[in-house]
Each structure stands twice: as C-alpha cells, then as structure tokens.
Design an enzyme around this catalytic site. Structure first.
Site: not given
Ligand code: PDD
Length: 284
Positions: A33, A147, A180, A204
C-alpha cells in the site's frame, strides 16, 4: 461525508466496496500500500510514492499492475472527490485464488483499491507543543523496507502507545538499535548532530524522511544516517517523528523521560518550518 473509492477501475463510495473472501490481502496480508497527502487538491510527493509502490510490488513479486494507469486513476479520483485537504490510500493485493493456498495461485489478477479521504489536520496542536512516545521491542519481520499491509506488529505497538496516552511507539531491536515508529520514521539530535537510521531492510524508506534529509542539507543542518541506540535516548537534546500525515512532529517525552526542556527544540522547529515552506511553494 461519502468517501470516494476506485476498485479495479470502477468508481463507487468506499462503503459499497466489496472484496472477495479469498482475496490474499484479506487472508494473508499479501498486499502492499501507499498513503499520499493531498494539499489543496494536489497529491504531494507523487513521484517518490509511485517509485516506492513499484519497488514494493517488485519485492513481493506482484505482477501485472500498470503503474502509469494506476497513477492516472489516482489523480482522477482526487479530482473527482473534490478533496482539498486529506489523503489518498492505495492498496494492491495479489488477488484471489480459487482456494486458499500459501504459495501464489497460478492465475490471480491483482486487486487495486484506492480511496480519497478529506480531513482537518488532526496533528496541528501536537506539532506545536510536541508529543509523547513510548519505546517497544521491534517484533516485526526482516523486510520492513517493503510497504506491506501485513501490519499486525505495528497495530499492536500503536495500540500500546495509545493506551499509554502517547502518539507513537519507537521500536528497538534486541541489540538496542532504534529502527522507526509503528507508522513514522524518527530522528534524534545527539551531540549537535541530527541522526536517523540509514535505509536498510529494518526500516521503511520514508518519503517524508527523504524530504527531511534534503531540507536539512539545503538548510546547512548537519544530518547523518546513523542509528541511534536506546541508551542514546537518555542523551538526545531533541527527537522528532516524520510521516505523510504526521509531517515533522516534535517529541518532548519518551517513556518517563522529558526530552530537552520539554518543548520542541530549535532544529526540529527549523525543519518543521522548512517543511511548511516547501508545501507553501507547492500549493502556490
Ligand atoms: N505510514 N515507517 C512506517 C512503518 C510507516 O508505516 C510509515 C508511513 C513511515 C513514514 O513514511 P512516509 O513518510 O512515507 O509516510 C515510516 C503510513 C502513513 C501509514 O501506514 O498510514
């Protein structure tokens, strides 16, 4: 308000979208996505998001998606929605097999779903005063650079943050390396240098992160792609999150510890202003 969607090229209200039970996005999280911000009716950082979309598809070997057509449909949907401030969500799954098998089904056609959602910026106040985060073990898989919609660990981490009254959870590996947030990238200022984790399979490659790297360079702010350790959080003078809807978000508290003087720090504020400035230029 009705949310406008596009399912495999057919436009309809999001509330009327039906996905087959055998769709692999639904069964396995076998899907990727993107989320893009819309400022004044225009999609922000479109090329960068499309490049990452293509890379995600390639990484998990979903074939048969016409990226140029998908992009044109995304832009048409934004126009048709009339949304000025909001986001567009794009998801591509491997499609549905004739039965549930783990390995790719031989003839599945990818399912493409997009929708455009308007919103009033929910983070404006927190961006001004700063936000709080918790730290949590990073229990995700080894390809966090893709992702993927397979977001269970991110969902659980985000819920833990919410239950602690925080906006986000910062994730760390067993050796203490900070990676992250559950849905954001993050940066810290240590000994006068801005640090953020280098791109790798552990994070990411955030589009906003990439923009902030460029903004820092043009503002003459020293920024290094170098990991922060969990122990470093005791010594940082500033911390901030970046993300498509989060933009540049100061962190003023981590777990039980106040960061700096408990107010957004000077480097964070400069980068926040630089971000606002490029958005202003984009929307003029
Ligand atoms: N999240 N890291 C993770 C794990 C993310 O899911 C995201 C984005 C980011 C920031 O990336 P970007 O700057 O490209 O938005 C970092 C999106 C917005 C989401 O899941 O809703």
């Amino acid at each position: 308000m009705q949310i406008l969607a596009d399912l495999n090229g057919k436009r309809m209200p999001l509330s009327e979208v039906m996905v087959p039970a055998l769709d692999r996005g639904f069964l396995f999280g076998d899907a990727i996505y993107e989320v893009l911000r819309i400022y004044q009716g225009r999609s922000w950082l479109l090329d960068e998001h499309w490049q990452r979309l293509g890379r995600s598809l390639e990484s998990i070997r979903i074939q048969g998606v016409d990226l140029a057509r998908l992009r044109a449909r995304a832009l048409d949907l934004i126009d048709a929605s009339g949304v000025q401030e909001g986001m567009i969500y794009i998801q591509v799954t491997r499609g549905a097999g004739v039965r549930r098998t783990h390995a790719f089904p031989p003839q599945a056609t990818p399912l493409e779903l997009l929708w455009v959602e308007g919103f009033t910026d929910p983070y404006a106040e927190q961006r001004r005063i700063g936000t709080s985060v918790i730290t949590l073990p990073d229990i995700r898989w080894d390809r966090c650079d893709v992702k993927s919609t397979n977001l269970l660990a991110n969902v659980l981490g985000s819920q833990a943050a919410k239950e602690a009254g925080c906006l986000e959870a910062l994730l760390y590996l067993p050796d203490g390396t900070m990676t992250e947030g559950t849905h954001t990238s993050f940066f810290g200022v240590l000994d006068g240098q801005v640090l953020t984790a280098p791109n790798s399979n552990a994070i990411l490659p955030g589009i906003t992160r990439g923009l902030v790297l460029r903004l820092a360079a043009s503002a003459g702010i020293t920024l290094r792609e170098h990991v922060l350790k969990r122990d470093d959080l005791k010594r940082v003078s500033e911390l901030f999150l970046t993300g498509t809807t989060t933009e540049v978000m100061p962190i003023v508290r981590v777990d039980d510890q106040t960061i700096g003087n408990g107010k957004p720090g000077p480097v964070t504020l400069r980068l926040q202003e630089a971000y606002r400035e490029v958005v202003r230029e984009f929307t003029q």
